[in-house]
Structures are given as C-alpha cells and as structure tokens.
Design a protein around this motif. Structure first.
Motif, short mmCIF file in Angstrom:
data_model
loop_
_atom_site.label_atom_id
_atom_site.label_comp_id
_atom_site.label_asym_id
_atom_site.label_seq_id
_atom_site.Cartn_x
_atom_site.Cartn_y
_atom_site.Cartn_z
N PRO B 298 0.86 -1.18 0.00
CA PRO B 298 0.00 0.00 0.00
C PRO B 298 0.91 1.25 0.00
N PRO B 299 0.64 2.19 -0.89
CA PRO B 299 1.59 3.29 -1.11
C PRO B 299 1.98 4.08 0.14
N ARG B 300 1.06 4.22 1.11
CA ARG B 300 1.39 5.13 2.23
C ARG B 300 2.41 4.55 3.20
N ILE B 301 2.59 3.23 3.16
CA ILE B 301 3.66 2.68 4.00
C ILE B 301 4.72 1.96 3.15
N ALA B 302 4.64 2.08 1.86
CA ALA B 302 5.64 1.44 1.00
C ALA B 302 7.02 2.05 1.22
N PRO B 303 8.05 1.21 1.44
CA PRO B 303 9.40 1.77 1.58
C PRO B 303 9.81 2.57 0.33
N HIS B 304 9.48 2.01 -0.84
CA HIS B 304 9.70 2.75 -2.09
C HIS B 304 8.33 2.92 -2.74
N GLN B 305 7.91 4.15 -2.92
CA GLN B 305 6.61 4.37 -3.55
C GLN B 305 6.73 4.32 -5.06
N VAL B 306 7.85 4.83 -5.56
CA VAL B 306 8.13 4.79 -6.99
C VAL B 306 9.48 4.11 -7.19
N GLY B 307 9.53 3.13 -8.08
CA GLY B 307 10.79 2.46 -8.40
C GLY B 307 11.18 2.78 -9.84
N ILE B 308 12.39 3.22 -10.02
CA ILE B 308 12.82 3.64 -11.36
C ILE B 308 13.85 2.66 -11.92
N ILE B 309 13.62 2.21 -13.15
CA ILE B 309 14.56 1.32 -13.82
C ILE B 309 15.14 2.01 -15.05
N PRO B 310 16.43 2.31 -15.00
CA PRO B 310 17.08 2.89 -16.19
C PRO B 310 17.27 1.77 -17.22
N ILE B 311 16.90 2.04 -18.47
CA ILE B 311 17.10 1.02 -19.51
C ILE B 311 18.22 1.49 -20.43
N PRO B 361 4.69 0.11 -5.54
CA PRO B 361 3.38 0.46 -6.11
C PRO B 361 3.44 0.97 -7.55
N LEU B 362 4.46 1.74 -7.87
CA LEU B 362 4.51 2.37 -9.19
C LEU B 362 5.92 2.24 -9.76
N ARG B 363 6.01 1.59 -10.93
CA ARG B 363 7.31 1.40 -11.59
C ARG B 363 7.46 2.38 -12.73
N VAL B 364 8.65 2.89 -12.90
CA VAL B 364 8.94 3.81 -14.00
C VAL B 364 10.12 3.28 -14.78
N GLU B 365 9.99 3.25 -16.13
CA GLU B 365 11.13 2.85 -16.96
C GLU B 365 11.57 4.03 -17.80
N ILE B 366 12.86 4.24 -17.85
CA ILE B 366 13.39 5.35 -18.65
C ILE B 366 14.59 4.86 -19.45
N GLY B 367 14.46 4.96 -20.77
CA GLY B 367 15.55 4.58 -21.65
C GLY B 367 15.84 5.73 -22.61
N GLY B 368 16.65 5.44 -23.63
CA GLY B 368 17.05 6.47 -24.58
C GLY B 368 15.84 7.12 -25.27
N LEU B 376 8.33 9.36 -19.93
CA LEU B 376 8.69 8.16 -19.17
C LEU B 376 7.54 7.17 -19.30
N THR B 377 7.82 5.92 -18.96
CA THR B 377 6.79 4.88 -19.01
C THR B 377 6.53 4.41 -17.58
N HIS B 378 5.27 4.36 -17.20
CA HIS B 378 4.98 3.93 -15.82
C HIS B 378 3.93 2.82 -15.80
N THR B 379 4.04 1.97 -14.77
CA THR B 379 3.16 0.81 -14.64
C THR B 379 2.75 0.67 -13.18
N ARG B 380 1.47 0.46 -12.94
CA ARG B 380 0.98 0.25 -11.57
C ARG B 380 1.15 -1.22 -11.19
#
Lengths: 484, 484
Positions: B298-311, B361-368, B376-380
C-alpha cells in the motif's frame, strides 16, 4: 547565615558532583531507578531527548547508506563463544535465559517450570556482532553484496553491579551499526567515517566538544583490531566515552564465516566494523551542560526549545492572553520550533523554576502588559535573568532560530573552555603521579610511549586513571584521566 | 502442459496459502527465521515498512496527548503475579532469566554460572501492564496528574511453540500504550478512541478494511474488563486480529496500587486502559494485498513508492539517462515521494521482476527513447502490464500523488469486496456447522446469544473457529471464523 546564592539543586556541583547529577535528573523528571536491579525507567521528558537524538542521527546514517533492520534479542551461547576475546569480554555480565515457562511452586509462588528448561540457554544480547555476523554470512555471497551496512536501534543488557542512571545501567538503549567490506582499507576508512559522524553529532547537535582518538590495546572492544572513540570531559574533569567505532579486521568474519567471492573470483573473508552510541549520551549532556539550577538543554535536541508561561493576573484576561499565545505558537511551529506552553494551574514562579530545572533553552512570559504592547519577554536559560529582554512578537519570531543557535554556541564554548583549561601536558610519569596526587580534575596528555611498563600500571591503578585515547591529530600522545 | 499463466511466486495462493505467504516474504526479502527458536530477523526492506508504520502512528498518538517513555525489559516475578488472570494468561509463555553471568563448565563449554543465580528470577516482558502500573502508582498522586497517557515502542517476548514470521514469533516489536483516568466513563471512552485510531490507521494507511468490535468474555485480554479489537479478513478468509484496546477497569490499579486524590478529596483507584499494535501488521499487509507475483505495498507505507529502472542499451547513453532520472527524482522527492532507483548491474527484466515481487506500487522505466521524447513509461503494480502508460516528466510529477492514492483506494476496494463477499449470515448453530463443514473460507455472522452452551463449543473446537468480535455497529451479533 550562608552567603551562597540559593540554588535550585542541592547539593551543588562543587559540593557533591555525583549526588548533584542524580538530583538534576530528578528535578528535570528525566528518569528514575527501576524496580529491576540495575535498570532505569526513562520518563517522558528524558525519552523525548533520546527520540530527538535518534531522529537526527538516524537521518545521518541513512545519508551514509546504512539500512536499519532488527535482529533477535536472544543470542545462543554457541554464537557468543565463537570469538575468544569477545566471550571473555562479555561472559561476566550476561543475563541468561534458562526456562520458557513459569509454574506455581510448592509454596504457591511462581518459579521457572522444571519441565520447561531450555536445552541450550540464551543470553540477552550485550551487543550483536555474533548474531548479525551469522546473518551476514548468509546474506553476503559476492563482492556485489558489499559494502553491507546494517544498523539496529534496540535495547541491550550488560549486568551492572554499580549502576548509575544513563551512565551505567544493566539495560540501556542504543544503536549498533555493523558494516562489512571487501578489504581492510575500505573498512578502516569507514571506521573513521562513522567516528566522524559521531563527533559531528556530539558537537553540532549536543554542543559537546570531543577528542577523536584511538583506544590503546588495553581499552579496545573485545575482538576489535582498532577501536576509535570520541571522549568528552565532564564538568568534574572526568572523561566520558561518548561513542565508539571499531575495525574488527577479519576476526568476526572468520568466526562467523562471512565469506564472499572477490572481484578476482577468489573466496575471501570480509572485513567488518561495528559502531554504537547509547542513552549514556543523555548522561553526557547533563554532566556537560547542567548547572546548579538544573538542566540546560542544548537547543537542537531540547524536547521544548521554547517554553511559554502565561501570566494571568485575573481570569478576565485569560482568553485574550491565550489567543495571543496561540498566534505566537503558530508562528514558531511554522518554523519547526518545538514549543511548550505551561498553562497548568500552578503559580508563575513555580512554572518558571520548573522550566529552569528542565533546562528549556528559551523562556517566554506573556501577560496583560505584553498583550497590550504587542510584545513578549524572553530569557535565555544559559545566561539567566541578565538576558531577560522584551521585543515584539514578530521580532521574536524572526530571531528565535538565531537565539537558539547562539545558545548552542555558548554551551559549546563553555564546555570547550572548561575542557581546554583542564588538559595538562606532562613530560614523565613522575609528573603524572604528582598531578593526580594533587587531586587534579582533568586530562593529562603525554607521550604514548610512557604507558608501557609497570610504573604506569601502578599509577593508574592507584588513582583510578585510564588511558582514554591517542588523539587522531596527535597519535604519538595519549590522554589519561579518570572516567565514567 | 499446464495452461496456467506462470506466476513469480510458487505455490500460488490457491495451491497452498501458508506456503505462498512464506514465499512472498522470501521473494520480497522482508524477513527470515532467526537461529533462535521461534524468533525472526527483520531484514531492511521489512523493517522499513515497520519504520513507516511507526512514524505515522507515533505522530497520531502524540496528537492524542500520549507521551513516549521506556520501561525495563525484565519484570520481577512478584509483579507479574499480582493480577490473577494476567499471570494465568502469560505464565505459560514467559522467557525466564535466572542467572547474570556465564562461566566455562567442566567440558569447557559456557554455562550459566552457579554463583550468579538470581535470588528472584525475572521474566522478559510479555507485556508491561504490571511494571508500568508500578510506575504509575508512584507518578500519580492527584486528579491533576490524570489523565496520564504513556506509550512505549519496544520488543516483547511470548514463547511460541508454532511460530510464523510476523504473525506469531516468540519475540516481536510493538507499541504498548497505557493510560490512566479518573473514572470509568473517561477510560471506556478512551478505549474506543484508541481503537478508532487503530481502525483509521489500518484503513487509511494500510488499506486494510477492519471490523471494529468487542471481544466476547472468553477472548478478552487477561485481566481486562472489556477488550475492543479490529478484525481483518485475509485473502484465505481467515481473521487476523490487527489491534486491541483494553479497558482494564480498576483491576490493575488495585493490584498495582494506582491511587489518586479525587476532585472531592477522596482517595480513589484509577481506571486504566492498554492498547497495542505489533509487527504482525506486516503479516496482515501481506495476506491482505499480495498476489501470486508477490507483495503489493500500500503506497502510504511502501518503503519505495516509486521504483525507477534505467534502460541502458549502450554505455554511451548512461550519463544522459542518469541525469534525466536525477531531475525526475528531484521533482518527486520535493513532494516527499519515496523513490528508489535500481541502477545495479542486473538485467532489466530481473529488475522489473524484483520490483514486482517487492510490491513497489509504481514502476517507472526510462531509456534512450524516453529521454529523446521527454517522457517516461509507468506501470501500476496493482493493475499490472495493462496499466502501462507514457507521459511527460512534468505530467507524471504532477499526477504521481494522485496515482498513489488511486492505488491505495484500489487495494482497499479489493480487500473490502473480498471481505464483504465472504461474510455469511447464519440463523442458528446447525447452519454454522454446515457452513464450515463445507470448507467455507470466511466469517459467519449470527446472534451473539447463540454462543452460550456446549454446542457452540463443540462446533468451534471441531472446526478451529473462534468468536472474533461483537461488531460495535451490531452489538447483538457475533462474527465467527478461523483466525491467525
């Protein structure tokens, strides 16, 4: 009749420093002896100091890449036996758990149930190198897992025969950090880095100047290759070890099997460190800053940075004065200032003395006159009544952070002056002995080569002295003194 | 060949719920069994959840006028014996400390030192009513000292023969609040107030819908007059008691001598309450929200609310992509969003699955391509790949808080739907028995009068059912179910 000014704390520091210390704690309502041998109960005002310390230092270690975790309270005997020096150092003071159930005895009183005797007893952790090392051995496989930096905020237990609140209690609260590295250089470097974090915390947050040094071999943590320490001088000239950071070499890595695949594809033992500060820092705060009227809280860890006393001479003024105070409080809180209003039933004089004894850095009085004039009256705890001044509410709100910083600086300056005036250079053991025979209350500094041999042992034993540290900025010297 | 979609967690919830639970914890790297019987080690990612819970709930109780303090870990046997029901309830599961030193035995192995046997053993606190009551007896003199509201965040120990990580462990972490009042009305009122604080915390921060209710007499806390509870339904239909708030009447006040001078000048016993939540809430989180691919935080207690993956497809792009990510991170952190970047050496697919299993809760992918387009691209995590979407960095920064809130709402909605669909009204004990004979996974709701008598006892015993609570909004009913 005595000519002495009356003080809020009896006895004074000069009359009886140890008893003064206990009385300051009592007058500030910070802690008390618990009905458990050697243990203390930390009361809300004392615990709030610890919470502030935790918040500041926890933010700092997270910036340094440390992760918090939690490891078991109980440690199997087999674990604690693994490192020879370590067990030697702690076995004498371990609380031992032997049963897991109570039952009524023949006299009807509870006793440990015979049928619930543990096959293998546990000790309550005196420190967690062994159990954290056991976890690291499982969690670390490759150099990619390193550095691993773990910390826990927890309680530990070391049975104390001569307890003193905050300074030496069977149970105390602390943080213990445990880091693992690929090689000696990284680990030693980190040992210094954590010591610096402690020194900056002591100086910048607690207003306690410290000497950064290395412990001599005799004073090292059991199982360590190198122990670094920050040493502070209390107002009675005694030393207090305020934080330690240990380079453990590969000792615990070998006894706990913390191995990793190196960059070269070879299996190697990690190099580990451990580092800790505890609730004894609250004792250090008191003995560094309090005076004969009670505690003086350094503003950055003070539970209440500003204390407000409403002066209500007749009930009709109450609403007006309280709403005036509410406006002020809103302005202060918007700046993140911690404010306490004493709107209890008591007399103004009692409230003022209450705040003095609790060491609230900055007191504010607001009565009908202040409301009429749009002003307030404020007094610094460190400077006393001579600092009493009036200004407008807006002026106060604009300058309060600066005043708190000035109080911090003044407390630091006082502690540093006292310390520097009480460090004496001695050129030989004869001079050392003469100094302490003469009841010197302070630190002696001398060539470290002088600590070898029976004469030094005799003198230190006779005068209850210890080698405190070899200062990092003068590693050929050693600081010698009495200590808490 | 199986037609089933492959899941990240084996087995699935349907195949084996208890084993799925263990595998989710392992895949998310939250905790593990410790090398101490019945105890767990809470790993950094699991502990970060607890830290977030602490921060949110600690702020809340301070708003309610509660002060934190710290009481001893060890409790004298004499204390725990004072309240008859209390000792009956806890004596069977107490860790007992009997010695304060180790020594080498005849075989060279460490053993408790015979000369260091304690005259009076101690137990490690299973809960602290008695020792806090002892302190309150000293601290409370007059009605002016009331209400007194104390809390401690600490470890406790109740020996467990059948431990399960987070749900039932010999040692666990919790907060225990202990309040004292002038009269029954105030104390009962506060018991409800603290239960409401728990319910709001569970629903608003953990996205776990709860039933607020009162325990039946059989299920009360040992020594309590009234126990209130929040009960949640896990995905397997079992109940989990997520927090309790007890009105203790004058029972502990009498056994601990908590007396005060009333407003009328009469000496009276205080009315006390106690209230607690623990690390078992982390187990509740998992069993409420995780799916067959792992945890969903659950986002309010998530250690990481947004996770970013560099591609990063070729090294030349690295600097550009990482500096683009740094800008994004700065924008998110400025809003107080907790962000984690996985810039480790691994493959993109592994990183994505790592975040899925940890429930970010929310993943973000960022590439060239994203850098070129300024997007950016995000996925719940809760909706999976169908929710994959692109937008500009500024648009994302402007909407991220809203997306996190939507994830919270969706998790809450799912849990509520599942629960509401699995509460069945039954009109008699025959119907109750038939329901659970048919392997019903859920709660039965029926008239509370039905729990009297041997038939109810037989049925509940046979099907491992317990009375969970009498809902506060339907006090003539009782909820019956299997429970953790």
């Amino acid at each position: 009749m005595s000519k002495k000014a009356k003080t809020a704390i009896t006895p004074t520091r000069e009359e009886n420093f140890p008893e003064w210390y206990q009385q300051v704690i009592k007058a500030a309502d910070m802690a008390e002896n618990a009905p458990v041998r050697g243990c203390m109960t930390i009361k809300p005002y004392g615990y709030a100091v610890w919470e502030n310390m935790q918040r500041i230092f926890d933010d700092r270690i997270k910036e340094l890449g440390v992760q918090n975790a939690y490891f078991p309270l109980l440690i199997p005997l087999e674990f604690i036996s693994r490192e020879a020096e370590h067990v030697e150092g702690f076995a004498k003071e371990c609380a031992v758990v032997t049963h897991h159930r109570l039952e009524a005895g023949p006299d009807g009183k509870l006793q440990p149930a015979k049928s619930a005797k543990l096959e293998e007893p546990y000790v309550i952790r005196p420190t967690s190198e062994t159990i954290i090392g056991d976890a690291m051995a499982r969690w670390i496989q490759s150099y990619r897992d390193l550095p691993m930096k773990l910390n826990q905020w927890c309680n530990v237990m070391r049975w104390e025969m001569r307890p003193r609140i905050f300074l030496r209690t069977s149970e105390f609260l602390w943080q213990e950090g445990h880091n693992a590295f690929e090689n000696e250089e990284q680990a030693r470097d980190d040992t210094h880095k954590m010591l610096n974090a402690y020194a900056e915390f002591a100086e910048n947050s607690l207003a306690i100047p410290v000497i950064r040094g290395e412990k001599t071999a005799d004073e090292r943590f059991p199982g360590a290759v190198m122990t670094l320490t920050i040493e502070a001088m209390m107002q009675d000239g005694k030393a207090l070890q305020a934080g330690t950071s240990h380079y453990l070499g590969q000792n615990f890595a070998k006894s706990c099997e913390i191995k990793f695949q190196s960059r070269e594809g070879v299996e190697e033992y990690a190099h580990t460190t451990s580092w800790g500060i505890s609730t004894r820092l609250i004792g250090a705060l008191i003995m560094s800053h309090a005076d004969d009227d009670g505690m003086i809280m350094p503003p950055r860890i003070a539970p209440h940075q500003v204390g407000i006393i409403p002066i209500i001479r007749n009930d009709a003024d109450t609403d007006e004065i309280m709403s005036y105070i509410d406006d002020l409080v809103a302005k202060l809180k918007a700046q993140g200032i911690r404010v306490n209003i004493d709107d209890s039933e008591g007399r103004t004089g009692d409230k003022m003395w209450g705040m003095i004894k609790q060491g609230v850095p900055l007191r504010v009085e607001i009565g009908g006159r202040e409301v009429d004039e749009g002003t307030l009256t404020h007094t610094r705890r460190d400077l006393g009544r001579d600092s009493k001044a009036s200004c407008s509410v807006d002026e106060f709100a604009g300058s309060v952070q600066g005043i708190l910083d000035a109080i911090h600086d003044e407390l630091y300056r006082r502690a540093q002056t006292l310390r520097d005036e009480n460090i004496k250079d001695v050129s030989g053991l004869g001079e050392l002995e003469a100094l302490f025979k003469d009841n010197f209350a302070g630190f002696a500094r001398m060539d470290v080569a002088l600590i070898e041999g029976a004469d030094y042992e005799r003198i230190t034993k006779q005068h209850s002295l210890t080698s405190r540290c070899m200062p990092l900025d003068a590693p050929d010297k050693v600081i010698v003194g009495k200590a808490y």
